[in-house]
Scaffold this motif. Sequence first.
Motif, PDB file in Angstrom:
ATOM      1  N   ARG A 291       0.822  -1.221   0.000  1.00  0.00           N
ATOM      2  CA  ARG A 291       0.000   0.000   0.000  1.00  0.00           C
ATOM      3  C   ARG A 291       0.852   1.266   0.000  1.00  0.00           C
ATOM      4  NH1 ARG A 291      -5.249  -0.163   2.620  1.00  0.00           N
ATOM      5  NH2 ARG A 291      -4.525   1.452   4.055  1.00  0.00           N
ATOM      6  N   LYS A 292       2.153   1.124   0.186  1.00  0.00           N
ATOM      7  CA  LYS A 292       3.046   2.278   0.244  1.00  0.00           C
ATOM      8  C   LYS A 292       3.953   2.333  -0.989  1.00  0.00           C
ATOM      9  CE  LYS A 292       3.619   2.864   5.294  1.00  0.00           C
ATOM     10  NZ  LYS A 292       3.355   4.302   5.409  1.00  0.00           N
ATOM     11  N   LYS A 410      -2.899   0.172  13.150  1.00  0.00           N
ATOM     12  CA  LYS A 410      -3.963   0.166  12.152  1.00  0.00           C
ATOM     13  C   LYS A 410      -3.360   0.362  10.763  1.00  0.00           C
ATOM     14  CE  LYS A 410      -7.431   1.955  15.368  1.00  0.00           C
ATOM     15  NZ  LYS A 410      -8.376   3.041  15.679  1.00  0.00           N
ATOM     16  N   ASN A 412      -3.907   2.239   8.183  1.00  0.00           N
ATOM     17  CA  ASN A 412      -3.655   3.601   7.708  1.00  0.00           C
ATOM     18  C   ASN A 412      -2.662   4.363   8.580  1.00  0.00           C
ATOM     19  OD1 ASN A 412      -5.449   3.324   5.539  1.00  0.00           O
ATOM     20  ND2 ASN A 412      -7.197   3.974   6.784  1.00  0.00           N
ATOM     21  N   GLU A 413      -2.254   3.755   9.693  1.00  0.00           N
ATOM     22  CA  GLU A 413      -1.339   4.429  10.604  1.00  0.00           C
ATOM     23  C   GLU A 413       0.036   3.776  10.664  1.00  0.00           C
ATOM     24  OE1 GLU A 413      -3.335   4.408  14.344  1.00  0.00           O
ATOM     25  OE2 GLU A 413      -4.954   5.739  13.679  1.00  0.00           O
ATOM     26  N   LYS A 441      -7.759  -7.625   3.019  1.00  0.00           N
ATOM     27  CA  LYS A 441      -7.914  -6.614   4.071  1.00  0.00           C
ATOM     28  C   LYS A 441      -8.291  -7.223   5.416  1.00  0.00           C
ATOM     29  CE  LYS A 441      -9.121  -2.889   0.868  1.00  0.00           C
ATOM     30  NZ  LYS A 441     -10.152  -1.885   0.441  1.00  0.00           N
ATOM     31  N   TYR A 453       0.342  -6.101   3.482  1.00  0.00           N
ATOM     32  CA  TYR A 453      -0.883  -5.345   3.195  1.00  0.00           C
ATOM     33  C   TYR A 453      -1.316  -5.643   1.749  1.00  0.00           C
ATOM     34  CZ  TYR A 453      -0.112  -3.134   7.655  1.00  0.00           C
ATOM     35  OH  TYR A 453       0.074  -2.924   8.996  1.00  0.00           O
TER      36      TYR A 453
END
Length: 528
Positions: A291-292, A410, A412-413, A441, A453
């Motif tokens: 995701r990054k 989490k 998103n964190e 997910k 992820y």
Amino acid sequence: MLKKKGIYTLFAGLMILGLLLAGCSNESSGNESSQDAPAKKGNDLTVAVDANFISMDPHDTNDTLSGSAQRTMFQGLFGFGKDMEVVPVLAKDYKVNDDGTVYTFHLKEGITFHDGAPFNAEAVKVNIDRLANPDNHLKRHSLFAMVDSTEAVDEYTVKINLKKPFGAFINNLAHPAGRIISPKALKKYGDEVARNPVGTGPFKFKEWVPGDHLTVAKYDDYWEEDYPKVDKITFEPTPENGSRVAKLQTGAADFIYPVPPEQAKKIDGKNGIEVKAEPSIVVQYLAMNNRKEPFNDVKVRKAINLAINKEAFIKVVKSGFAKPLDSVIAPKTAFYSGQEVYKYNLEKAKQLLKEAGYADGFKTTVWGENNSTSMKGMQFIQQQLAEIGVEVEIVPMETGTMSEKIWSAKPNETELEMYYGGWSPSTGDADWGIRPLLGGKEAFPPQSYNTAYYSNDKVNELISKALLTADPKEREKYYAEMQKIIWDDAPWAFLSVDYTISGKKDYLKGVYLLPDGSLSTHDAKIEQ
């Protein structure tokens, strides 16, 4: 041990180093200078391990090491034999209805928990209901999320109703998470049961000083006749490889694991030491956060795979005690399907980075455990990726810190970019080798262990289909297809299938590592 310069000047001396290590194997070295060790005194056992324990709550544990200590105190309806075959433990037998949604278990009788509470159907119900309830936020909930309800039919008969068919349910019950905790202890201690474990196993909890030792003592009312055969077991976290080996050499420890690969042949046959190395189902990998940036580009992920020389990794980091990983699961795992290994190719790796817009490379971080062997692995990766312009900062972490930074964050964190780790599917089944690590997910931390992820709709669909059937041929077809898709998506750098390597004194019998890397002391005995 290998000197540090063997890592930092890897490529300059790789040919020489490879020749020195090429003879490493899983066979004993046959050292001729065997020395007699001092006789063992007493009937207590000391085991030195490579990290600290995190929790003694089997329902809320995600590390194999803690599960090994728990095995001395807890038991489940089922467990695993020496070759990961499912065996009954607290259950006598079971039956399942035609559509695979209702399991009825008949339990062994006359068994008590260490606090005197009876083991019965109600105890099983309390435990399964605890695991199945998502509001409890237990780390192993996903193994029992398919449970709809549990019923104590009579004192020694329990019925578990599933929401839908689940092909690997018995394997899940055999998993360490399926171990049964005393309902009396759960009520008394609540969340603190993680520091106050009470089970039906051969040993009862005595003391835990985090970072120093964990001790269990013989349970006099244990239900199996003539067990246990030792009086006490003390586990001592010893992360530094040299210190752990020294404990075995001096007799301060009777058993150690893992033996650092580079020391295995050196110590085998000396000072009364026996080293055992066997292929496992433990896979070593480098997860990239899909995701990054830049790891959201499959070209970057494939470049990372091509830039790591797997054979050199095995020689240098594992001292030959491993095989290249050619799928997301190991060959000894049910429904394994091998793929074509990403071959070392620096030019192709550089070309893929250029096509992805990173001709000059990039900077990133890798997180991993702070023990000696993990550090060596991350240093190797750091050196390899430098060859394609990828500058890697190593961030070693103590297990408690990793639990907070990785497993509790989490999606998103999270600050995670790359994670160097290993996984053993302790159900012996492809489901638990794939779903918690790459199952979309729903498997992202903190729910599960998908540190890449990674989410692919087709893979998620195949996982669901594989779980809805108990037909081995159907499951094999689904798992083969998903393994090919995952391999092509390259969410990890696929590194190795490790050997389990343990060392013990020759007077110690009946202690061994299972293929998932966990320890069994059930048959431990000391013979002078």
